[in-house]
Enzyme design. Sequence first.
Site, PDB file in Angstrom:
ATOM      1  N   SER A 122      -7.397   2.764   3.831  1.00  0.00           N
ATOM      2  CA  SER A 122      -6.793   4.053   3.433  1.00  0.00           C
ATOM      3  C   SER A 122      -6.471   3.958   1.947  1.00  0.00           C
ATOM      4  CB  SER A 122      -5.501   4.260   4.226  1.00  0.00           C
ATOM      5  OG  SER A 122      -4.692   5.245   3.616  1.00  0.00           O
ATOM      6  N   TYR A 136       2.352   1.088   7.826  1.00  0.00           N
ATOM      7  CA  TYR A 136       0.972   1.541   7.611  1.00  0.00           C
ATOM      8  C   TYR A 136       0.478   1.053   6.249  1.00  0.00           C
ATOM      9  CZ  TYR A 136      -3.004   4.807   7.502  1.00  0.00           C
ATOM     10  OH  TYR A 136      -4.268   5.364   7.443  1.00  0.00           O
TER      11      TYR A 136
END
Length: 250
Positions: A122, A136
Amino acid sequence: LNPHYVVVGGTKGSGLALVEYLVRRKRTVSVVGRSKPRHFPSGADFFGCDITVKSATHRQLRRCVQANGPVNYLVFCQRYRGHGDPWRGELATSLTATRWIVDQLLPAFATGGDRALAFIASIATDFVVLSQGDAYHVAKAALVQLMRYYAVTLGGRGIRSNSISPGTVLKPEAAAYYAAREELRRAKEALSPLGRMGRPLDVAYAVDFLCSPRAAFITGHNLIVDGGMTLLGHEELAAPKSPSTSGGVQ
Ligand SMILES: NC(=O)c1ccc[n+]([C@@H]2O[C@H](COP(=O)([O-])OP(=O)(O)OC[C@H]3O[C@@H](n4cnc5c(N)ncnc54)[C@H](OP(=O)(O)O)[C@@H]3O)[C@@H](O)[C@H]2O)c1
């Protein structure tokens, strides 16, 4: 030759879009996830397990290799989706399980031809994305470093390792959210140099490239797939999107 792709987290979102794409291209695809989607592409094989449970995962991976043969490409699309402690959940799902799966499947890789690992990371590896939590960010950043570690340590066996870092992807599951927030979608589109949000197929195309002989000399690379969004200087967020030809005010 029909390469065998194992797609972990291929039951939803971008992972499922990748599976559908690979099946359309007549590849052999094994999908690992907890729940088989209602519209699972015929032509792919589903191996259901919670990848944070080692014994069940090992059993299903063994079945997957028995059914579809040596692995050419191993793709990780999963992220933590649960109601427990997100820190433990994210590290277990994104990192520990990934490592177990790589360890178990390495001996089952094909002995020749193009072979690679691919990890969906990401842009939260390098930027702070407030819609996602601390775990995350940490897990994705660590995943990219794990990818580089594998690139170095598995290169001698002819196995490449790369990651893909998407910006926000407008997946089918998020369509209703953005449909109810037209303004937010338009604001994101206006910020993007390419004028649109990412699509699951953008991610699938990148994986398809990195998991193919066309990328035979590419390893240890984190490919950003965000339409150029993260190229923008941060102060541009406050300014209209029109390039100055005269240098502007400095
Ligand atoms: N969506 C975005 O805008 C965006 C942006 C940047 C990066 N990414 C990354 O792209 C990837 C795909 O994102 P997404 O939003 O499309 O994901 P998603 O829809 O949330 O899908 C996650 C996948 O992970 C699987 N999974 C999660 N926990 C699991 C477990 N314990 N055992 C087995 N499978 C498990 C899920 O399968 P089951 O539910 O069947 O278990 C599902 O297939 C992720 O790595 C995400 O971090 C997404």
